[in-house]
Design a protein around this motif. Structure first.
Motif, PDB file in Angstrom:
ATOM      1  N   PRO A  75      -6.334   9.498  -6.545  1.00  0.00           N
ATOM      2  CA  PRO A  75      -6.109   8.472  -7.572  1.00  0.00           C
ATOM      3  C   PRO A  75      -5.122   7.418  -7.071  1.00  0.00           C
ATOM      4  O   PRO A  75      -4.349   7.653  -6.137  1.00  0.00           O
ATOM      5  N   LEU A  76      -5.133   6.273  -7.718  1.00  0.00           N
ATOM      6  CA  LEU A  76      -4.329   5.132  -7.267  1.00  0.00           C
ATOM      7  C   LEU A  76      -2.851   5.483  -7.104  1.00  0.00           C
ATOM      8  O   LEU A  76      -2.228   5.118  -6.112  1.00  0.00           O
ATOM      9  N   PHE A 136      -7.304   0.047  -3.324  1.00  0.00           N
ATOM     10  CA  PHE A 136      -6.109   0.023  -4.172  1.00  0.00           C
ATOM     11  C   PHE A 136      -6.346  -0.738  -5.474  1.00  0.00           C
ATOM     12  O   PHE A 136      -5.400  -1.236  -6.088  1.00  0.00           O
ATOM     13  N   GLU A 137      -7.633  -0.847  -5.852  1.00  0.00           N
ATOM     14  CA  GLU A 137      -8.040  -1.434  -7.133  1.00  0.00           C
ATOM     15  C   GLU A 137      -7.488  -2.837  -7.316  1.00  0.00           C
ATOM     16  O   GLU A 137      -7.103  -3.251  -8.412  1.00  0.00           O
ATOM     17  N   PHE A 138      -7.418  -3.578  -6.218  1.00  0.00           N
ATOM     18  CA  PHE A 138      -7.016  -4.988  -6.220  1.00  0.00           C
ATOM     19  C   PHE A 138      -5.648  -5.208  -6.875  1.00  0.00           C
ATOM     20  O   PHE A 138      -5.432  -6.191  -7.580  1.00  0.00           O
ATOM     21  N   LYS A 139      -4.736  -4.282  -6.594  1.00  0.00           N
ATOM     22  CA  LYS A 139      -3.367  -4.405  -7.110  1.00  0.00           C
ATOM     23  C   LYS A 139      -2.554  -5.446  -6.341  1.00  0.00           C
ATOM     24  O   LYS A 139      -1.461  -5.819  -6.756  1.00  0.00           O
ATOM     25  N   GLY A 140      -3.068  -5.881  -5.200  1.00  0.00           N
ATOM     26  CA  GLY A 140      -2.364  -6.870  -4.404  1.00  0.00           C
ATOM     27  C   GLY A 140      -2.280  -6.457  -2.945  1.00  0.00           C
ATOM     28  O   GLY A 140      -2.691  -5.362  -2.564  1.00  0.00           O
ATOM     29  N   VAL A 141      -1.751  -7.359  -2.132  1.00  0.00           N
ATOM     30  CA  VAL A 141      -1.639  -7.117  -0.702  1.00  0.00           C
ATOM     31  C   VAL A 141      -0.222  -6.669  -0.361  1.00  0.00           C
ATOM     32  O   VAL A 141       0.733  -7.025  -1.045  1.00  0.00           O
ATOM     33  N   SER A 142      -0.107  -5.861   0.677  1.00  0.00           N
ATOM     34  CA  SER A 142       1.198  -5.414   1.163  1.00  0.00           C
ATOM     35  C   SER A 142       1.243  -5.597   2.673  1.00  0.00           C
ATOM     36  O   SER A 142       0.221  -5.880   3.312  1.00  0.00           O
ATOM     37  N   MET A 176      -0.663   5.155  -3.651  1.00  0.00           N
ATOM     38  CA  MET A 176       0.554   4.349  -3.533  1.00  0.00           C
ATOM     39  C   MET A 176       1.699   5.185  -2.960  1.00  0.00           C
ATOM     40  O   MET A 176       2.487   4.698  -2.145  1.00  0.00           O
ATOM     41  N   ARG A 177       1.773   6.432  -3.375  1.00  0.00           N
ATOM     42  CA  ARG A 177       2.825   7.308  -2.861  1.00  0.00           C
ATOM     43  C   ARG A 177       2.627   7.586  -1.378  1.00  0.00           C
ATOM     44  O   ARG A 177       3.575   7.553  -0.584  1.00  0.00           O
TER      45      ARG A 177
END
Length: 258
Positions: free
Chosen positions: A102-103, A230-236, A107-108
């Motif tokens: 899951p997202l 990453f469900e289009f949460k943004g770029v890193s 992220m973790r």
């Protein structure tokens, strides 16, 4: 204007291992201009990559039977001159994306400093493909100057991803680097990209443009895949590094087979 050139100095200090006086220099006013100079860092790395390839090619003409050894060295040149920073992002993103969790768990994993099994598998796969491409390029010894273009195009698209896509977190590097008024920086990066494609044409006409296009398409596909994961949460920074590494692999493969 002074802050713009501070950004140039800081960009080389952060994204390149060429020794500079006051390498740890940091200035908040210059941070927002760093990413616009990223393609110029790629140009310097590309010139060093090309110079290494020419040197290795000259060694082969002496009948020194060391093609495999030189190919291994050639594929590592851009990584060491960039301080392995993008390879770190490639490994972190591979771990997170391929976990299929899951997202929140992805992220973790992305922020976890430990190396997972997927990162190891993907780095081995990457090095095998890079080695094969580098060996083929050295054996042919043709159009080596295109090695200058590959890192420029990859960093142009990496810079545009930072300048055009919202950051995944305002606390990460992408949030720090993104200027409040990004349009002039976007224009500057696009100008670098156009110069890179023109240079590719001058070096090898359509073959050169095809290699440059392979880098651009490789970056776009890798970034889209990562963003979707990453469900289009943004770029890193990790996602940008992941896409940059894959784009340069695509460019090297194109140069090897065309």
């Amino acid at each position: 204007m002074k802050s713009v050139f501070k950004g140039l100095y800081m960009s080389f200090g952060m994204f390149c291992t060429i020794p500079l006086p006051r390498a740890g220099y940091w200035d908040e006013s210059g941070a927002k201009h760093m990413i616009a100079w990223f393609p110029l860092v790629g140009a310097v790395i590309g010139v060093l990559w090309w110079a290494a390839a020419k040197g290795f090619d000259a060694l082969l003409w002496t009948r020194w039977n060391a093609e495999p050894l030189l190919a291994g060295a050639l594929m590592l040149v851009p990584f060491f001159f960039s301080g392995l920073i993008h390879l770190d992002g490639y490994m972190d993103t591979s771990d997170a994306v391929l976990s299929r969790r899951p997202l929140e768990e992805k992220m973790r994993i992305l922020k976890d400093s430990h190396v997972g099994a997927f990162a190891v598998i993907m780095i081995v796969a990457l090095f095998i493909l890079l080695y094969a491409a580098a060996l083929s390029i050295l054996q042919r010894g043709e159009r080596l100057a295109l090695l200058i273009v590959i890192p420029i195009v990859s960093r142009c698209f990496s810079a545009l991803s930072v300048l055009c896509v919202r950051p995944m977190s305002s606390e990460g590097y992408v949030g720090i680097f993104k200027p409040e008024k990004p349009v002039p920086h976007r224009v500057m990066v696009v100008a670098f990209a156009v110069l890179a494609f023109v240079s590719a044409w001058l070096i090898a006409e359509w073959i050169g443009v095809t290699v440059a296009a392979a880098v651009a398409l490789g970056f776009s596909a890798a970034m889209l895949y990562a963003l979707k994961s990453f469900e289009f949460k943004g770029v890193s920074g990790d996602l940008a590094g992941f896409s940059l590494v894959i784009s340069e692999l695509c460019g090297l493969i194109a140069l090897a087979i065309i």
